[in-house]
Design a protein around this motif. Sequence first.
Motif, mmCIF file in Angstrom:
data_model
loop_
_atom_site.group_PDB
_atom_site.id
_atom_site.type_symbol
_atom_site.label_atom_id
_atom_site.label_comp_id
_atom_site.label_asym_id
_atom_site.label_seq_id
_atom_site.Cartn_x
_atom_site.Cartn_y
_atom_site.Cartn_z
ATOM 1 N N LYS A 1 -61.120 13.423 136.531
ATOM 2 C CA LYS A 1 -60.128 13.029 137.544
ATOM 3 C C LYS A 1 -60.515 13.568 138.926
ATOM 4 C CE LYS A 1 -55.216 13.223 138.716
ATOM 5 N NZ LYS A 1 -53.853 13.673 138.320
ATOM 6 N N ASP A 2 -60.927 14.829 138.980
ATOM 7 C CA ASP A 2 -61.307 15.443 140.262
ATOM 8 C C ASP A 2 -62.515 14.745 140.879
ATOM 9 O OD1 ASP A 2 -59.238 17.207 139.998
ATOM 10 O OD2 ASP A 2 -60.463 18.895 139.310
ATOM 11 N N LYS A 3 -63.552 14.497 140.045
ATOM 12 C CA LYS A 3 -64.772 13.854 140.549
ATOM 13 C C LYS A 3 -64.491 12.442 141.055
ATOM 14 C CE LYS A 3 -68.355 16.334 137.973
ATOM 15 N NZ LYS A 3 -69.402 16.225 136.927
ATOM 16 N N SER B 1 -61.496 11.043 141.821
ATOM 17 C CA SER B 1 -60.532 11.027 142.936
ATOM 18 C C SER B 1 -61.261 11.228 144.256
ATOM 19 C CB SER B 1 -59.495 12.142 142.786
ATOM 20 O OG SER B 1 -58.622 11.846 141.747
ATOM 21 N N THR B 2 -62.121 12.237 144.292
ATOM 22 C CA THR B 2 -62.878 12.547 145.509
ATOM 23 C C THR B 2 -63.684 11.338 145.945
ATOM 24 O OG1 THR B 2 -63.023 14.867 144.854
ATOM 25 C CG2 THR B 2 -64.574 14.115 146.529
ATOM 26 N N TYR B 3 -64.373 10.720 144.982
ATOM 27 C CA TYR B 3 -65.237 9.583 145.311
ATOM 28 C C TYR B 3 -64.422 8.354 145.751
ATOM 29 C CZ TYR B 3 -68.676 5.913 145.000
ATOM 30 O OH TYR B 3 -69.491 4.853 145.309
ATOM 31 N N LEU C 1 -61.416 8.163 147.034
ATOM 32 C CA LEU C 1 -60.809 8.385 148.358
ATOM 33 C C LEU C 1 -61.862 8.230 149.451
ATOM 34 C CD1 LEU C 1 -58.500 11.449 147.546
ATOM 35 C CD2 LEU C 1 -57.748 9.122 148.059
ATOM 36 N N GLN C 2 -63.059 8.711 149.139
ATOM 37 C CA GLN C 2 -64.194 8.648 150.077
ATOM 38 C C GLN C 2 -64.536 7.201 150.456
ATOM 39 O OE1 GLN C 2 -68.043 10.186 148.609
ATOM 40 N NE2 GLN C 2 -67.342 12.173 149.388
ATOM 41 N N LYS D 1 -54.701 7.434 148.101
ATOM 42 C CA LYS D 1 -54.302 8.307 147.001
ATOM 43 C C LYS D 1 -53.101 7.744 146.238
ATOM 44 C CE LYS D 1 -53.626 13.194 145.948
ATOM 45 N NZ LYS D 1 -53.471 14.566 146.492
ATOM 46 N N GLU E 1 -61.595 17.329 134.952
ATOM 47 C CA GLU E 1 -62.927 17.328 135.574
ATOM 48 C C GLU E 1 -63.277 15.906 136.065
ATOM 49 O OE1 GLU E 1 -67.622 18.158 134.381
ATOM 50 O OE2 GLU E 1 -66.063 18.202 132.824
ATOM 51 N N LYS F 1 -69.986 4.060 140.111
ATOM 52 C CA LYS F 1 -69.815 4.099 141.563
ATOM 53 C C LYS F 1 -69.957 2.708 142.176
ATOM 54 C CE LYS F 1 -71.200 8.863 142.592
ATOM 55 N NZ LYS F 1 -72.217 9.727 143.230
#
Length: 468
Positions: free
Chosen positions: A198-200, A202-204, A206-207, A212, A196, A163
Motif C-alpha cells: 500500500k505504501d509503495k 500510494s506513493t507512486y 500520487l506521483q 488520494k 508495505e 507501473k
Amino acid sequence: MGLSEKKKEAPEPLAKIPNSKRINIMEEYQKRSGEKSKLNVIFIGHVDSGKSTTIGHLSFRLGHVDERKMHKLERDSQKIGKGSFAYAWLLDETEEERNRGITMDIGTNYFETRHRHITILDAPGHRDFIPNMISGTAQADAAILVAPASGFEAGFEAGGQTKEHAILARSLGVQQVIVAVNKLDLVGWSQERFMEIKDKLSTYLLQIGFKKSNLFFVPISGLTGENLVEKSAIPELTSWYQAGPSLIEQIDQLEPPTRLLDKPLRMRVADFFKGGIGSSGGVSVAGHIESGSVQVGEQVMVVPGNEMGYIKSMQVNDESTNWAVAGDSVLMTLANFDIINLSNGCVICTGSNPVPVTSIFEAQIVVFDVRIPLTLGYQVVLHHGSLDEPASIIKLVEILDKSTGQVVKKNPRCLTKGMTAKIQVKLSQRAIPLETFKDNKQLGRIMLRKGGETIAAGVVTECVDIEL
C-alpha cells in the motif's frame, strides 16, 4: 484546398423515424439512471497477478456461472496440471490463452451490485499485448489494479507492467483506482505485507497524478474467494481488517463519471463482421459510445470514408434495446452498408456532425522515462483507442512548466524525461478520426510508444490538417 471546398453535404437519410416512434432518449436515460448507474471497470496489472482468476471467481460467487460449468473447467484445467487456472478460464477462452496461461485480448463480463450496473473488462498483463490493454482502458471509467502479495516486486520494479499499466490508465482518463492486493493467503494474510504494498503503490500513484481521495486498497484472494463479495470472516484477516469493505462493496461505492450526452454521436468501432444480430442480414458493428446518443432507425456515418447506413437493430450488454448513450458498449446491425468500408479504429457518427479526420495534429504531452531524447523526426507508434498507427514528430513547439502551463522554451532541440511540451505529429500512412480534448475528452487522448515501451501521453490541442 480549403475546408469549404472539401466539405461534402450529408446525403439524405436512408431511414427516417416517424416522430410518433422517436424515443426521448434523455427521458429514458433518466429513468435508467434512477434505477442503477452504469460503470465500466477495467482490471489491470502485471502478468500473473491473478486478474482473470479474480474476475472468474467474482462471476461464480455472484451466480453468473453455474456449478456444472465450473466443475467442467476445474476438471479440464486439472487434466493439464493447471488446476488453479479454472476461474481464469471463464474469461480466457481461446486455446492459446489457456496453453500459455495468459490473457491476450480484452475479456468482458457484466455484474450487478447494489447501486451499479458494472461492465468488467479484463486487460492482458503481458507486455506483448499492451495495445489491447490500451484499447480496453480507453473504454473504462475506473480501474482495479491487481497487485499480488506474492511476487509484487517482479511487477513493480524495472521491466514489470504494474507501473506502466497505472500510467496508461491515468493517461487514458481513469481517475478512480481500487488496488486489490491479491494472493494474501500465500503470505498468511500478513498486515505488514499489505501495508508495505500500500505504501509503495500510494506513493507512486500520487506521483503520477491520482488523487488520494480516489485511491482505495482492498486485501483479497482471487483463488480462495476471500473478501471478494462478502467480508471475510477468517481471523488472520479480520484481526487487522475489520471495518473495510469487500472488493465488490468497494466497486459499488465508485462514482460514475459525467457522460458526454450533450455532445455529437461518437462511437469507436472495436470489431465488425458480416451478418446482423440474430439471423438478420446486414453488417454487425461492436464498439463503445464515447459521446452522444443513438436509436434504432437512425442514419449514421462511418469515418473515415463518410459511408452511410442505418441502424436496423441494437444490443447493449447482450440485451436488445432501441437506444444507447455515451458509456454504453453496443453491438449494432447496419443496413444498406458494405463491410469493406469498415476498418479498425473507425468512428460512427452522424452525417450532420461528422468527426474530423486528420493526418497532422498538435498535442500537449508528458514525456515518460525515455532513454533517448525526443527530437525532430522521431518515429513513434500513435495509439488512439484500438487504433495504432506509425507516425513521426514533425515539430517541437514549446516546453511548458508542468505546474503553471507557462511557456518555458520555444522551439526546443529535444525533449527529455518528465518534460511537459507541445508537439506536432504527422501520421505516416493515413489520416485518422481525431478530435481535440476540448471538444471531446474521450477522443482527444493519445499515447506515443516506441520499441514496445510507452514514451509519452497527452491530449490533442489542435487538428492541423483536417480532411472532410
